[in-house]
Design a protein around this motif. Structure first.
Motif, PDB file in Angstrom:
ATOM      1  N   LYS A   4       0.895  -1.162   0.000  1.00 23.18           N
ATOM      2  CA  LYS A   4       0.000   0.000   0.000  1.00 23.18           C
ATOM      3  C   LYS A   4       0.920   1.193   0.000  1.00 23.18           C
ATOM      4  O   LYS A   4       1.682   1.390   0.937  1.00 23.18           O
ATOM      5  N   GLN A  42      -7.339   4.135  -4.406  1.00 17.58           N
ATOM      6  CA  GLN A  42      -8.203   4.932  -3.548  1.00 17.58           C
ATOM      7  C   GLN A  42      -8.480   6.260  -4.246  1.00 17.58           C
ATOM      8  O   GLN A  42      -7.554   6.986  -4.592  1.00 17.58           O
ATOM      9  N   ILE A  47     -15.566   4.913  -0.320  1.00 20.55           N
ATOM     10  CA  ILE A  47     -15.490   3.803   0.635  1.00 20.55           C
ATOM     11  C   ILE A  47     -14.744   2.611   0.036  1.00 20.55           C
ATOM     12  O   ILE A  47     -14.010   1.913   0.729  1.00 20.55           O
ATOM     13  N   ARG A  49     -12.133   1.028  -2.964  1.00 23.03           N
ATOM     14  CA  ARG A  49     -11.111   1.338  -3.961  1.00 23.03           C
ATOM     15  C   ARG A  49     -11.624   0.961  -5.350  1.00 23.03           C
ATOM     16  O   ARG A  49     -12.583   0.194  -5.468  1.00 23.03           O
ATOM     17  N   CYS A 216     -12.397  -5.880  -1.123  1.00 25.94           N
ATOM     18  CA  CYS A 216     -11.038  -5.713  -0.590  1.00 25.94           C
ATOM     19  C   CYS A 216      -9.957  -5.773  -1.669  1.00 25.94           C
ATOM     20  O   CYS A 216      -8.916  -5.149  -1.547  1.00 25.94           O
ATOM     21  N   ILE A 218      -8.101  -8.288  -2.245  1.00 25.52           N
ATOM     22  CA  ILE A 218      -7.004  -9.183  -1.845  1.00 25.52           C
ATOM     23  C   ILE A 218      -7.482 -10.593  -1.498  1.00 25.52           C
ATOM     24  O   ILE A 218      -6.703 -11.421  -1.044  1.00 25.52           O
ATOM     25  N   ALA A 220     -10.210 -11.444   0.618  1.00 24.08           N
ATOM     26  CA  ALA A 220     -10.778 -11.682   1.946  1.00 24.08           C
ATOM     27  C   ALA A 220     -12.295 -11.550   2.008  1.00 24.08           C
ATOM     28  O   ALA A 220     -12.936 -12.154   2.854  1.00 24.08           O
ATOM     29  N   PHE A 222     -14.761 -12.031  -0.478  1.00 19.33           N
ATOM     30  CA  PHE A 222     -15.597 -12.925  -1.294  1.00 19.33           C
ATOM     31  C   PHE A 222     -16.634 -12.187  -2.140  1.00 19.33           C
ATOM     32  O   PHE A 222     -17.686 -12.726  -2.438  1.00 19.33           O
TER      33      PHE A 222
ATOM     34  N   GLY B  22     -16.655 -11.477   8.367  1.00 23.67           N
ATOM     35  CA  GLY B  22     -16.990 -11.309   6.956  1.00 23.67           C
ATOM     36  C   GLY B  22     -16.143 -10.256   6.253  1.00 23.67           C
ATOM     37  O   GLY B  22     -16.169 -10.169   5.031  1.00 23.67           O
ATOM     38  N   CYS B  23     -15.423  -9.466   7.032  1.00 28.12           N
ATOM     39  CA  CYS B  23     -14.622  -8.396   6.434  1.00 28.12           C
ATOM     40  C   CYS B  23     -13.137  -8.719   6.478  1.00 28.12           C
ATOM     41  O   CYS B  23     -12.306  -7.889   6.122  1.00 28.12           O
ATOM     42  N   PHE B  24     -12.800  -9.906   6.920  1.00 27.30           N
ATOM     43  CA  PHE B  24     -11.401 -10.233   7.179  1.00 27.30           C
ATOM     44  C   PHE B  24     -11.121 -11.671   6.779  1.00 27.30           C
ATOM     45  O   PHE B  24     -10.047 -12.203   7.042  1.00 27.30           O
ATOM     46  N   GLY B  25     -12.098 -12.302   6.116  1.00 28.94           N
ATOM     47  CA  GLY B  25     -11.964 -13.710   5.762  1.00 28.94           C
ATOM     48  C   GLY B  25     -11.622 -14.515   7.005  1.00 28.94           C
ATOM     49  O   GLY B  25     -12.278 -14.397   8.043  1.00 28.94           O
ATOM     50  N   PHE B  26     -10.562 -15.314   6.878  1.00 27.23           N
ATOM     51  CA  PHE B  26     -10.055 -16.050   8.033  1.00 27.23           C
ATOM     52  C   PHE B  26      -8.659 -15.533   8.385  1.00 27.23           C
ATOM     53  O   PHE B  26      -7.842 -16.250   8.963  1.00 27.23           O
ATOM     54  N   GLU B  29      -5.215 -13.336   4.303  1.00 28.10           N
ATOM     55  CA  GLU B  29      -4.804 -12.247   3.410  1.00 28.10           C
ATOM     56  C   GLU B  29      -4.194 -11.095   4.202  1.00 28.10           C
ATOM     57  O   GLU B  29      -3.221 -10.485   3.786  1.00 28.10           O
ATOM     58  N   TYR B  30      -4.795 -10.817   5.367  1.00 29.55           N
ATOM     59  CA  TYR B  30      -4.310  -9.683   6.158  1.00 29.55           C
ATOM     60  C   TYR B  30      -3.015 -10.014   6.895  1.00 29.55           C
ATOM     61  O   TYR B  30      -2.275  -9.109   7.275  1.00 29.55           O
ATOM     62  N   PHE B  33       0.025  -8.405   5.691  1.00 29.41           N
ATOM     63  CA  PHE B  33       0.238  -6.973   5.921  1.00 29.41           C
ATOM     64  C   PHE B  33       0.802  -6.674   7.311  1.00 29.41           C
ATOM     65  O   PHE B  33       1.564  -5.753   7.487  1.00 29.41           O
ATOM     66  N   LYS B  45     -14.992 -15.304   9.530  1.00 31.99           N
ATOM     67  CA  LYS B  45     -16.149 -15.298   8.633  1.00 31.99           C
ATOM     68  C   LYS B  45     -17.127 -16.392   9.066  1.00 31.99           C
ATOM     69  O   LYS B  45     -16.705 -17.428   9.579  1.00 31.99           O
ATOM     70  N   GLN B  74     -21.010 -17.303   2.007  1.00 28.41           N
ATOM     71  CA  GLN B  74     -20.097 -18.255   1.352  1.00 28.41           C
ATOM     72  C   GLN B  74     -19.023 -18.688   2.349  1.00 28.41           C
ATOM     73  O   GLN B  74     -18.342 -17.870   2.949  1.00 28.41           O
ATOM     74  N   PHE B 269     -11.325  -2.860   3.946  1.00 29.42           N
ATOM     75  CA  PHE B 269     -11.245  -2.967   2.487  1.00 29.42           C
ATOM     76  C   PHE B 269     -10.461  -1.799   1.902  1.00 29.42           C
ATOM     77  O   PHE B 269      -9.719  -1.953   0.948  1.00 29.42           O
ATOM     78  N   GLN B 270     -10.671  -0.620   2.483  1.00 25.89           N
ATOM     79  CA  GLN B 270      -9.977   0.557   1.980  1.00 25.89           C
ATOM     80  C   GLN B 270      -8.528   0.536   2.440  1.00 25.89           C
ATOM     81  O   GLN B 270      -7.626   0.860   1.687  1.00 25.89           O
ATOM     82  N   ASN B 271      -8.330   0.149   3.680  1.00 23.61           N
ATOM     83  CA  ASN B 271      -6.993   0.164   4.255  1.00 23.61           C
ATOM     84  C   ASN B 271      -6.734  -1.127   5.024  1.00 23.61           C
ATOM     85  O   ASN B 271      -7.204  -1.292   6.142  1.00 23.61           O
ATOM     86  N   PRO B 272      -5.984  -2.054   4.424  1.00 30.63           N
ATOM     87  CA  PRO B 272      -5.757  -3.343   5.094  1.00 30.63           C
ATOM     88  C   PRO B 272      -5.040  -3.212   6.444  1.00 30.63           C
ATOM     89  O   PRO B 272      -5.086  -4.135   7.248  1.00 30.63           O
TER      90      PRO B 272
END
Lengths: 251, 304
Positions: A4, A42, A47, A49, A216, A218, A220, A222, B22-26, B29-30, B33, B45, B74, B269-272
């Motif tokens: 990023k 961005q 909200i 990207r 996202c 990336i 995460a 779905f 739901g916003c971070f999967g498992f 991916e994060y 970072f 999730k 899902q 989503f905007q900023n991991p």
């Protein structure tokens, strides 16, 4: 590796109707970007990207070129960014095209509308590897056409417009029979085009690049998924793709 | 030295920050970072008994100050999640909260029971408020007696503390909260998304394939604050607050309204890096507004 980071806008210009070419500078991202990958950009305080594919990459100048069509509030705002400003970018994202084809083989690039851009960096890379390039580019009409000359420098190029206002009239699939023999094809464009194309070229080795509304970017959230051929699971366009083997997924 | 630690049923949190379900999967991916061990907890999730392939696309759409989503739960199913995802997350020094969903009472029980088999999950978040699948629990989430039934059943099936995730799509949030508290809930998690819709002008059709989706992001923060403010005064169980948090100031606002910890969703989503950045910033913001600990700020915005 995804970063990023800020990318400086080196230049921005309108190259066709509602179509912007923007050159961005960042050493890390340009250093590792491969054809078919995208940047998650961005725009202002939006909200979500905006995912935009990489159209070209110059590793000596640390530059990446993106091409996008003004198609909503986000891309409209992005078009208003000026040279010298910075964009907050997540990238490079996704899995790109496989470019290790055999030297002297011939590949067909087929792009539709704003699906054309990723094929340019791909074509350049393939040509450097000694591969012959033939390109078919489809646009709605004459004032949408861009990068004709750039693709001509890579090899024989056919331009097709829906209404015949420039080049051949019709769809990209209408001119495939004129291009002669090719070993493999790479395509990016609207889903109806990709459907018609993969049906026409059934059994031929090919790769397609897809787009979808993303969260996202990336893998995460779905949001951008696509059923696999056997229907039992899904692929994530942002992470498993955006490039897939033509036979791998259901459009 | 500002104390960020907080004690909740089953969860000794080093700080009150966790990514929302739901916003971070498992987390995989994060984890590319930053070190997930920095987080107070991770809410996974949603898990259902067997795998679900979710809704058709498009599944997301941006709105003014928010976004709509209709992913459709899902997930690969609880057993696969236990095998691959819980074991992955367990390598990090953080607490794991499993979000569980179902379309029948029996499915909720099965999923809750399955998580008894691992020592790495520290609490359940009972999802009775997913607005995006036909039988995704929302019917359990809008009727107090149904909510109480599923809470009771899950409490019976599980060895873990249960945080019930409440839907804002109700007229009387306090009666929902009281009903699940009486049924044995150890905590609440609120709010889930607000049902919404957006119509695409060129196609004249809803932009999201599912037609409706759940609205999240800063647009819903005032609704979340209001509901937490009302509920926190009427129950004796802690609240994990969520809804549009974007920065450490927002976290403090949730604490003041009566939340004991918070979850960050859409902002990932905007900023991991958002959860990590908020954890770094929170001590300064607490200090700035005169607090020496997270604990001290809880409920301090409630006007008597």
């Amino acid at each position: 590796m995804i970063k990023k980071d800020k990318m400086k806008i080196v230049s921005t210009r309108c190259i066709a109707k509602d179509t912007i070419e923007m050159v961005l500078e960042n050493q890390f991202i340009s250093g590792i970007a491969v054809p078919g990958q995208f940047l998650h950009i961005q725009v202002g305080k939006h909200i979500l990207r905006r995912p935009i594919s990489i159209a070209d990459c110059n590793k000596e100048l640390n530059q990446i070129t993106i091409l996008f069509k003004i198609n909503g509030v986000g891309t409209d705002e992005l078009a208003n960014y000026q040279q010298g400003e910075y964009l907050d970018v997540l990238g490079p994202l996704g899995n790109g095209f496989t470019t290790d084809g055999e030297s002297k083989s011939t590949v067909l690039l087929i792009g539709g509308g704003i699906g054309v851009p990723p094929l340019y960096y791909l074509g350049k890379t393939l040509k450097e590897n000694g591969i012959n390039i033939v390109t078919i580019l489809g646009f709605q009409q004459k004032d949408n056409v861009f990068y004709e000359q750039q693709f001509q420098e890579l090899g024989e190029t056919f331009i097709v417009t829906d209404n015949g206002s420039y080049g051949h009239k019709g769809f990209v699939t209408d001119v495939i029979d004129q291009v002669g023999r090719f070993d493999c094809y790479y395509s990016c464009g609207p889903i109806p085009m990709l459907k018609a194309l993969t049906a026409k070229l059934k059994g031929k080795k090919g790769f397609i690049s897809l787009e979808e509304r993303m969260g996202c970017g990336i893998g995460a959230c779905f949001a951008c998924v696509l059923p696999t051929k056997d229907g039992t699971s899904y692929k994530k366009i942002c992470k498993d793709g955006p490039v897939f083997q033509a036979e791998e997924v259901t459009l | 030295m500002t104390n960020l630690a907080i004690e909740l049923p089953g969860l000794s949190l080093k700080n009150p920050i966790m990514p929302a379900s739901g916003c971070f999967g498992f987390g995989r991916e994060y984890s590319d970072f930053y070190d997930l061990g920095k987080l107070g907890a991770v809410i996974m999730k949603a898990a259902t008994a067997t795998g679900r392939i979710g809704n058709p696309t498009p599944r997301v759409a941006e709105t003014a100050s928010g976004m709509l989503n209709a992913i459709g739960l899902q997930n690969p199913g609880v057993y696969k999640i236990m095998e691959t995802e819980v074991s992955f997350l367990s390598q990090f020094d953080t607490k794991i909260i499993a979000n569980i969903a179902g379309s029948t009472l029996e499915e909720y029980e099965e999923v809750a029971h399955a998580f008894n088999e691992t020592e790495h999950v520290h609490a359940l978040e009972l999802n009775i408020s997913c607005p995006n699948v036909k039988e995704g629990g929302i019917q359990f989430g809008t009727d107090p007696s149904m909510a109480a039934r599923v809470t009771e059943a899950v409490k019976k099936a599980s060895n873990l503390p249960v945080y019930v995730k409440l839907s804002p799509n109700v007229t009387d949030i306090v009666s929902m909260a009281k009903a699940v508290e009486a049924a044995g809930a150890d905590g609440l998690s609120m709010i889930n998304t607000i049902t919404g819709m957006q119509i695409h002008l060129p196609s004249r059709k809803p932009l999201i394939a599912n037609r409706t989706g759940g609205l999240s992001g800063p647009a819903i923060k005032p609704v979340a604050i209001r509901m937490i403010y009302e509920v926190s005064q009427q129950v004796n169980i802690p609240i994990i607050g969520m809804g549009g948090i974007q920065n450490a100031e927002d976290v403090l606002e949730f604490l003041l309204a009566g939340a004991s910890a918070v979850a960050i969703g859409t902002a990932n989503f905007q900023n991991p890096f958002i959860c990590s950045e908020i954890i770094d910033e929170l001590p300064n913001i607490l200090e700035k507004y005169g607090f020496h600990s997270v604990q001290e700020a809880i409920g301090k915005g409630i006007v008597s």
